[in-house]
Design an enzyme around this catalytic site. Structure first.
Site, PDB file in Angstrom:
ATOM      1  N   GLN A 105      -5.194  -6.134  -9.377  1.00 50.63           N
ATOM      2  CA  GLN A 105      -6.182  -5.120  -9.019  1.00 50.63           C
ATOM      3  C   GLN A 105      -6.922  -4.675 -10.283  1.00 50.63           C
ATOM      4  O   GLN A 105      -6.308  -4.162 -11.230  1.00 50.63           O
ATOM      5  CB  GLN A 105      -5.538  -3.900  -8.356  1.00 50.63           C
ATOM      6  CG  GLN A 105      -6.622  -2.943  -7.828  1.00 50.63           C
ATOM      7  CD  GLN A 105      -6.111  -1.630  -7.316  1.00 50.63           C
ATOM      8  OE1 GLN A 105      -5.383  -0.925  -8.021  1.00 50.63           O
ATOM      9  NE2 GLN A 105      -6.481  -1.257  -6.096  1.00 50.63           N
ATOM     10  N   TYR A 185     -11.769   6.387  -8.666  1.00 47.13           N
ATOM     11  CA  TYR A 185     -11.990   5.741  -9.963  1.00 47.13           C
ATOM     12  C   TYR A 185     -13.451   5.253 -10.051  1.00 47.13           C
ATOM     13  O   TYR A 185     -14.256   5.511  -9.150  1.00 47.13           O
ATOM     14  CB  TYR A 185     -10.950   4.637 -10.183  1.00 47.13           C
ATOM     15  CG  TYR A 185      -9.562   5.232 -10.208  1.00 47.13           C
ATOM     16  CD1 TYR A 185      -9.157   6.008 -11.297  1.00 47.13           C
ATOM     17  CD2 TYR A 185      -8.685   5.100  -9.130  1.00 47.13           C
ATOM     18  CE1 TYR A 185      -7.895   6.613 -11.309  1.00 47.13           C
ATOM     19  CE2 TYR A 185      -7.427   5.702  -9.136  1.00 47.13           C
ATOM     20  CZ  TYR A 185      -7.044   6.459 -10.229  1.00 47.13           C
ATOM     21  OH  TYR A 185      -5.813   7.066 -10.242  1.00 47.13           O
ATOM     22  N   ARG A 232     -11.028  -2.912  -2.437  1.00 45.64           N
ATOM     23  CA  ARG A 232     -10.353  -1.776  -1.805  1.00 45.64           C
ATOM     24  C   ARG A 232     -11.265  -0.548  -1.803  1.00 45.64           C
ATOM     25  O   ARG A 232     -11.848  -0.207  -2.839  1.00 45.64           O
ATOM     26  CB  ARG A 232      -9.070  -1.430  -2.553  1.00 45.64           C
ATOM     27  CG  ARG A 232      -8.268  -0.351  -1.831  1.00 45.64           C
ATOM     28  CD  ARG A 232      -6.965   0.004  -2.517  1.00 45.64           C
ATOM     29  NE  ARG A 232      -5.914   0.168  -1.512  1.00 45.64           N
ATOM     30  CZ  ARG A 232      -4.825   0.907  -1.673  1.00 45.64           C
ATOM     31  NH1 ARG A 232      -4.582   1.523  -2.809  1.00 45.64           N
ATOM     32  NH2 ARG A 232      -3.934   1.016  -0.700  1.00 45.64           N
ATOM     33  N   GLY A 317       3.164   0.534   0.237  1.00 44.21           N
ATOM     34  CA  GLY A 317       3.384   0.952  -1.138  1.00 44.21           C
ATOM     35  C   GLY A 317       4.806   1.373  -1.420  1.00 44.21           C
ATOM     36  O   GLY A 317       5.638   0.594  -1.907  1.00 44.21           O
ATOM     37  N   ARG A 318       5.112   2.644  -1.087  1.00 42.45           N
ATOM     38  CA  ARG A 318       6.390   3.215  -1.524  1.00 42.45           C
ATOM     39  C   ARG A 318       7.598   2.431  -1.034  1.00 42.45           C
ATOM     40  O   ARG A 318       8.601   2.326  -1.744  1.00 42.45           O
ATOM     41  CB  ARG A 318       6.455   4.686  -1.093  1.00 42.45           C
ATOM     42  CG  ARG A 318       5.526   5.560  -1.929  1.00 42.45           C
ATOM     43  CD  ARG A 318       5.210   6.876  -1.291  1.00 42.45           C
ATOM     44  NE  ARG A 318       4.306   6.718  -0.148  1.00 42.45           N
ATOM     45  CZ  ARG A 318       3.728   7.726   0.485  1.00 42.45           C
ATOM     46  NH1 ARG A 318       3.969   8.977   0.109  1.00 42.45           N
ATOM     47  NH2 ARG A 318       2.909   7.513   1.500  1.00 42.45           N
TER      48      ARG A 318
HETATM   49  C1  LIG Z   1       3.407   5.358  -7.553  1.00 35.19           C
HETATM   50  C2  LIG Z   1       2.101   5.026  -6.902  1.00 35.19           C
HETATM   51  C3  LIG Z   1       1.131   4.356  -7.631  1.00 35.19           C
HETATM   52  C4  LIG Z   1      -0.079   3.965  -7.022  1.00 35.19           C
HETATM   53  N1  LIG Z   1      -0.987   3.242  -7.750  1.00 35.19           N
HETATM   54  C5  LIG Z   1      -2.096   2.745  -7.143  1.00 35.19           C
HETATM   55  C6  LIG Z   1      -2.979   1.868  -7.842  1.00 35.19           C
HETATM   56  O1  LIG Z   1      -2.763   1.483  -9.000  1.00 35.19           O
HETATM   57  N2  LIG Z   1      -4.070   1.427  -7.169  1.00 35.19           N
HETATM   58  C7  LIG Z   1      -4.346   1.795  -5.871  1.00 35.19           C
HETATM   59  O2  LIG Z   1      -5.350   1.354  -5.298  1.00 35.19           O
HETATM   60  N3  LIG Z   1      -3.500   2.616  -5.192  1.00 35.19           N
HETATM   61  C8  LIG Z   1      -2.381   3.065  -5.777  1.00 35.19           C
HETATM   62  N4  LIG Z   1      -1.497   3.844  -5.057  1.00 35.19           N
HETATM   63  C9  LIG Z   1      -1.699   4.035  -3.604  1.00 35.19           C
HETATM   64  C10 LIG Z   1      -0.911   2.980  -2.806  1.00 35.19           C
HETATM   65  O3  LIG Z   1      -1.507   1.709  -2.949  1.00 35.19           O
HETATM   66  C11 LIG Z   1      -0.837   3.342  -1.295  1.00 35.19           C
HETATM   67  O4  LIG Z   1      -2.154   3.505  -0.830  1.00 35.19           O
HETATM   68  C12 LIG Z   1      -0.027   4.609  -1.032  1.00 35.19           C
HETATM   69  O5  LIG Z   1       1.239   4.523  -1.684  1.00 35.19           O
HETATM   70  C13 LIG Z   1       0.214   4.833   0.469  1.00 35.19           C
HETATM   71  O6  LIG Z   1       0.925   3.749   1.056  1.00 35.19           O
HETATM   72  P1  LIG Z   1       2.495   3.886   1.448  1.00 35.19           P
HETATM   73  O7  LIG Z   1       2.598   4.973   2.484  1.00 35.19           O
HETATM   74  O8  LIG Z   1       2.893   2.567   2.000  1.00 35.19           O
HETATM   75  O9  LIG Z   1       3.225   4.236   0.185  1.00 35.19           O
HETATM   76  C14 LIG Z   1      -0.315   4.289  -5.663  1.00 35.19           C
HETATM   77  C15 LIG Z   1       0.660   4.991  -4.943  1.00 35.19           C
HETATM   78  C16 LIG Z   1       1.850   5.353  -5.534  1.00 35.19           C
HETATM   79  C17 LIG Z   1       2.905   6.062  -4.714  1.00 35.19           C
END
Ligand SMILES: Cc1cc2nc3c(=O)[nH]c(=O)nc-3n(C[C@H](O)[C@H](O)[C@H](O)COP(=O)(O)O)c2cc1C
Length: 359
Positions: A105, A185, A232, A317-318
């Protein structure tokens, strides 16, 4: 009672996306973890972390700066030096050895940064509008500074930096790139009417606000092939102090991106947000959804979303932070490890590569 996924579950169906044949629809969302070397080189920890998660249909890496000035936080990886490219090569080789596919990314943070992270330089943005709040730096939390407005004649050079980074990623063996035009961003700052106050061809109308993102996508597609580029977006998502009253910019943007023939569109939105259906009708290729920060991604909801045809794939994500073997665990409906938020951003192996797998 457990409900293992059947072999014909929508989540488990293979899919061809751009240049890639992917084994399932459960993709790993981009996740900043702040564990690269101080100079932005991916190290042995990232090699292990991503290889552990190669069961994802596609891994989208953590946000990675296409230029030194694009860095938002300490210890995020870069894609603009030879050493960083070597680091990505080790990541790509390890993921491929485990049968996975990975895109990097590309995230230019724009105003969501600080001179302490940028060797004393002032962050850049579409307009000199300071974000409310604080950002983490090596010297602790600090107020966002007022960014420097990018001059019109600087923009082709910034687009070229994305293209160069895309070229480096693919030269390293990474399968493609995702442009981060979400979460407040740089690219999102151009899209958002509340942040972009430009009076040149890059501000004002939806067509103008979409222009820079389209130019960056075109530059990246020209560099590595449109079939290796995803984008994205997070329409109207207020993260990082973005305000957007006029989300019609997304229909304009997605129409233009569709014309470029990119691999996929990745939308961060609530599942029932009408923008998802709207963009579905404009975008003719693979549509990927992430249901956002509110609640953690839910297997059965995501299965329904793909099954109903609302989207083609999802990112998680998480749950991928805490479960390297998430696809297997969701298939078996096995118990999940809980993510430890305290180790999300920075640190070593703890809370990163030490989450247990089932088998
Ligand atoms: C620790 C952390 C770091 C993240 N870093 C990014 C990132 O670098 N780029 C991005 O587009 N989203 C980032 N996100 C957002 C995640 O891609 C995702 O949209 C978010 O965690 C919700 O999805 P989930 O419910 O499956 O966790 C981050 C989220 C978390 C929790």
């Amino acid at each position: 009672m457990t409900r293992p996924l059947s072999a014909d579950s929508p989540l488990l169906q293979p899919i061809t996306v751009g240049a890639w044949q992917l084994p399932n629809r459960i993709w790993m969302a981009p996740l900043t973890r702040n564990r690269a070397d101080d100079d932005g080189t991916p190290n042995a920890l990232q090699v292990e972390y991503y290889a552990q998660r190669a069961g994802a249909g596609l891994i989208v890496s953590e946000g990675s700066q296409p230029s030194a000035l694009g860095q938002g936080y300490p210890n995020t990886p870069g894609v603009h030096t030879d050493a960083q490219q070597e680091g990505w090569k080790r990541v790509a080789d390890a993921v491929h050895a485990e049968g996975g596919t990975i895109v990097t990314q590309l995230m230019h943070a724009g105003r969501i940064s600080h001179p302490d992270t940028l060797g004393g330089q002032t962050p850049v943005a579409p307009s000199a509008v300071q974000a409310a709040g604080e950002v983490f730096t090596v010297n602790g939390q600090q107020a966002f500074p007022t960014p420097r407005e990018l001059a019109t004649d600087e923009l082709p050079g910034v687009a070229q930096q994305y293209a160069d980074a895309a070229r480096r990623a693919v030269a390293a063996g990474i399968d493609g790139i995702e442009l981060h035009a979400a979460n407040g961003y740089l690219l999102h700052q151009f899209l958002a009417d509340g942040v972009n106050g430009r009076t040149d061809n890059y501000g004002g109308s939806p067509e103008n606000r979409a222009r820079f993102v389209v130019e960056v996508a075109k530059a990246a597609a020209d560099a590595i092939g449109a079939d290796r580029v995803g984008v994205r977006i997070s329409p109207a998502h207020p993260f990082n102090d973005v305000t957007e009253d006029d989300v019609s910019v997304y229909e304009t943007l997605v129409t233009r991106l569709d014309e470029l023939g990119l691999a996929y569109l990745h939308v961060l939105a609530e599942a029932d947000d009408p923008i998802v259906a709207k963009l579905r009708s404009v975008w003719t290729r693979t549509l990927v959804l992430n249901t956002g920060f509110g609640t953690e991604s839910d297997r059965d909801q995501l299965e329904d979303l793909i099954g109903s045809g609302a989207v083609d794939a999802v990112t998680v994500g998480r749950k991928f932070i805490a479960n390297p073997d998430l696809v297997q665990r969701w298939t078996d409906d096995a118990e999940l490890n809980a993510p430890d938020e305290g180790s999300f951003y920075g640190g070593g192996a703890e809370g990163y590569t030490d989450y247990p797998v089932l088998h």
